[in-house]
Scaffold this active site. Structure first.
Site, PDB file in Angstrom:
ATOM      1  CE1 TYR A 226      12.504   0.259   0.634  1.00 34.10           C
ATOM      2  CE2 TYR A 226      11.072   1.474   2.128  1.00 34.10           C
ATOM      3  CZ  TYR A 226      12.018   1.466   1.128  1.00 34.10           C
ATOM      4  OH  TYR A 226      12.483   2.653   0.620  1.00 34.10           O
TER       5      TYR A 226
HETATM    6  C1  UGA Z   1       6.942   5.244  -0.856  1.00 32.27           C
HETATM    7  C2  UGA Z   1       8.042   4.499  -1.627  1.00 32.27           C
HETATM    8  O1  UGA Z   1       7.486   3.524  -2.484  1.00 32.27           O
HETATM    9  C3  UGA Z   1       9.054   3.880  -0.734  1.00 32.27           C
HETATM   10  O2  UGA Z   1      10.127   3.364  -1.532  1.00 32.27           O
HETATM   11  C4  UGA Z   1       9.547   4.910   0.234  1.00 32.27           C
HETATM   12  O3  UGA Z   1      10.502   4.399   1.062  1.00 32.27           O
HETATM   13  C5  UGA Z   1       8.385   5.461   1.020  1.00 32.27           C
HETATM   14  O4  UGA Z   1       7.503   6.088   0.093  1.00 32.27           O
HETATM   15  C6  UGA Z   1       8.816   6.470   2.055  1.00 32.27           C
HETATM   16  O5  UGA Z   1       8.198   7.506   2.195  1.00 32.27           O
HETATM   17  O6  UGA Z   1       9.755   6.188   2.766  1.00 32.27           O
HETATM   18  P1  UGA Z   1       4.490   4.694  -0.154  1.00 32.27           P
HETATM   19  O7  UGA Z   1       4.202   5.776   0.807  1.00 32.27           O
HETATM   20  O8  UGA Z   1       3.811   3.397   0.051  1.00 32.27           O
HETATM   21  O9  UGA Z   1       6.065   4.351  -0.234  1.00 32.27           O
HETATM   22  O10 UGA Z   1       4.219   5.312  -1.586  1.00 32.27           O
HETATM   23  P2  UGA Z   1       3.102   5.139  -2.707  1.00 32.27           P
HETATM   24  O11 UGA Z   1       3.381   3.960  -3.564  1.00 32.27           O
HETATM   25  O12 UGA Z   1       3.047   6.448  -3.408  1.00 32.27           O
HETATM   26  O13 UGA Z   1       1.739   4.842  -1.946  1.00 32.27           O
HETATM   27  C7  UGA Z   1       0.997   5.829  -1.249  1.00 32.27           C
HETATM   28  C8  UGA Z   1      -0.284   5.207  -0.746  1.00 32.27           C
HETATM   29  O14 UGA Z   1      -1.106   4.856  -1.862  1.00 32.27           O
HETATM   30  C9  UGA Z   1      -0.082   3.916   0.054  1.00 32.27           C
HETATM   31  O15 UGA Z   1      -0.936   3.895   1.169  1.00 32.27           O
HETATM   32  C10 UGA Z   1      -0.474   2.814  -0.907  1.00 32.27           C
HETATM   33  O16 UGA Z   1      -1.015   1.676  -0.310  1.00 32.27           O
HETATM   34  C11 UGA Z   1      -1.514   3.505  -1.771  1.00 32.27           C
HETATM   35  N1  UGA Z   1      -1.585   2.912  -3.133  1.00 32.27           N
HETATM   36  C12 UGA Z   1      -0.458   2.807  -3.891  1.00 32.27           C
HETATM   37  C13 UGA Z   1      -2.795   2.474  -3.618  1.00 32.27           C
HETATM   38  O17 UGA Z   1      -3.812   2.545  -2.920  1.00 32.27           O
HETATM   39  N2  UGA Z   1      -2.852   1.970  -4.883  1.00 32.27           N
HETATM   40  C14 UGA Z   1      -1.752   1.862  -5.682  1.00 32.27           C
HETATM   41  O18 UGA Z   1      -1.873   1.393  -6.838  1.00 32.27           O
HETATM   42  C15 UGA Z   1      -0.531   2.299  -5.171  1.00 32.27           C
END
Ligand code: UGA
Length: 320
Positions: free
Chosen positions: A149
């Site tokens: 991604y």
């Molecule tokens: C998010 C967005 O989903 C992306 O589309 C975007 O490009 C990215 O931010 C960005 O900053 O560029 P992410 O940081 O993974 O990605 O966002 P979250 O889904 O809010 O996750 C935050 C953290 O929580 C991650 O480490 C993830 O692994 C964790 N998480 C997420 C969990 O532990 N459990 C869950 O059910 C969901």
């Protein structure tokens, strides 16, 4: 102004559209309503945009008549894309190349010949830094994505820079750092945590929960877009849009439990490939050039996010 927003039915696209319509601008919104998450959520977002100044085009950027859709555009906010860091491996990758790279190149080609165009603002991503060399990470740091991604978002950002430098297309890339707040996508952490809390369901944490994020509140992201669209900038420029928090997922869970008023049911599972351990953005250049900095901190933002989640999920069945 005449504004075109791609991905208008999504979390960020619809929030930008609401703001632009409220300011009296006319908006053409494009969205293909993919089924990555329930299109009903996207239709509800569109429902909020009812206005005589809003026109909706349902379709995929790769196939619609772009010259017609972009005709007369003064500002293009390019928010469309295939999101999801953790799902971008395997066969799914072609969806990322089509929606993130090819679609961006097609838009830029058409944008080159739009004489009315004043700004082309691209929704880039903090995920392109990968596990960065240091924090807060400067826009000058070498991008090294660790998810397919992130690779696709970086390729599209490079295209924006190229079209800016070679042809003077007035592009600005905004690297969003994990956007949250009312309306957040259902696959993202905060919406998942709050929905589970409200429906008395289990929260799954990928890894130890010690991963750190620089979360950014939706209204601040909309404001960064507004300023990027209306301030003179050098074609091809890139900015970090980072809220300024440096908080672990475990600390977020503590705040959510406090707001929710009872303990959460949390289960720790294996980490997911492509998930970076830490993000943190240096906002020196966006503060200097656009006078932007975040206004809503993570605690206040979580309260507002929770109030929305309560309205949205209370009464639903956990199994949905
Ligand atoms: C998010 C967005 O989903 C992306 O589309 C975007 O490009 C990215 O931010 C960005 O900053 O560029 P992410 O940081 O993974 O990605 O966002 P979250 O889904 O809010 O996750 C935050 C953290 O929580 C991650 O480490 C993830 O692994 C964790 N998480 C997420 C969990 O532990 N459990 C869950 O059910 C969901």
């Amino acid at each position: 102004m005449h504004i075109v927003i791609t991905g208008v039915a999504g979390f960020v696209g619809s929030a930008i559209a609401r703001r632009m319509l409220a300011e009296g601008h006319s908006v053409v919104g494009i969205d293909s309503l993919t089924s990555y998450y329930d299109p009903k959520i996207k239709l509800a977002n569109l429902g909020d945009l009812k206005s005589s100044k809003f026109e909706f085009i349902e379709g995929d950027i790769n196939y619609i008549d772009l010259a017609d859709a972009l005709d007369g555009a003064e500002i293009i906010f390019h928010e469309a894309g295939q999101p999801g860091v953790r799902k971008s491996w395997g066969e799914e990758f072609s969806e990322y190349t089509n929606a993130n790279i090819l679609a961006t190149q097609k838009l830029l080609e058409v944008a080159r010949s739009i004489s009315t165009l004043r700004k082309f603002v691209y929704a880039s991503s903090s995920s392109l830094y990968g596990d960065a060399e240091g924090y807060p990470t400067s826009v000058e740091a070498l991008p090294a994505p660790i998810s397919p991604y992130g690779v696709s978002k970086l390729a599209a950002e490079h295209l924006c820079t190229l079209y800016g430098k070679n042809f003077g297309v007035p592009t600005v890339s905004l690297r969003y750092f994990t956007v949250f707040g009312p309306g957040q996508r259902p696959d993202m952490a905060f919406t998942r945590f709050m929905r589970a809390a409200i429906l008395d369901d289990e929260i799954q944490i990928f890894g130890t929960g010690e991963q750190i994020r620089d979360f950014t509140y939706i209204d601040d992201v909309v404001q960064a877009n507004y300023l990027a669209a209306t301030t003179d900038t050098v074609p091809g420029v890139v900015y970090n849009v980072a809220g300024g928090s440096s908080i672990s997922v475990n600390d977020v869970l503590k705040i959510v439990a406090e707001i929710h008023g009872s303990p959460l049911n949390v289960r720790y599972t294996t980490p997911v490939a492509g998930d970076v351990f830490q993000t943190g953005g240096d906002i020196t250049s966006i503060r200097r050039d656009l006078n932007w900095s975040s206004q809503v901190d993570v605690k206040e933002g979580l309260k507002r996010h929770y109030a929305w989640a309560l309205k949205t999920f209370a009464g639903q069945s956990a199994s949905l």
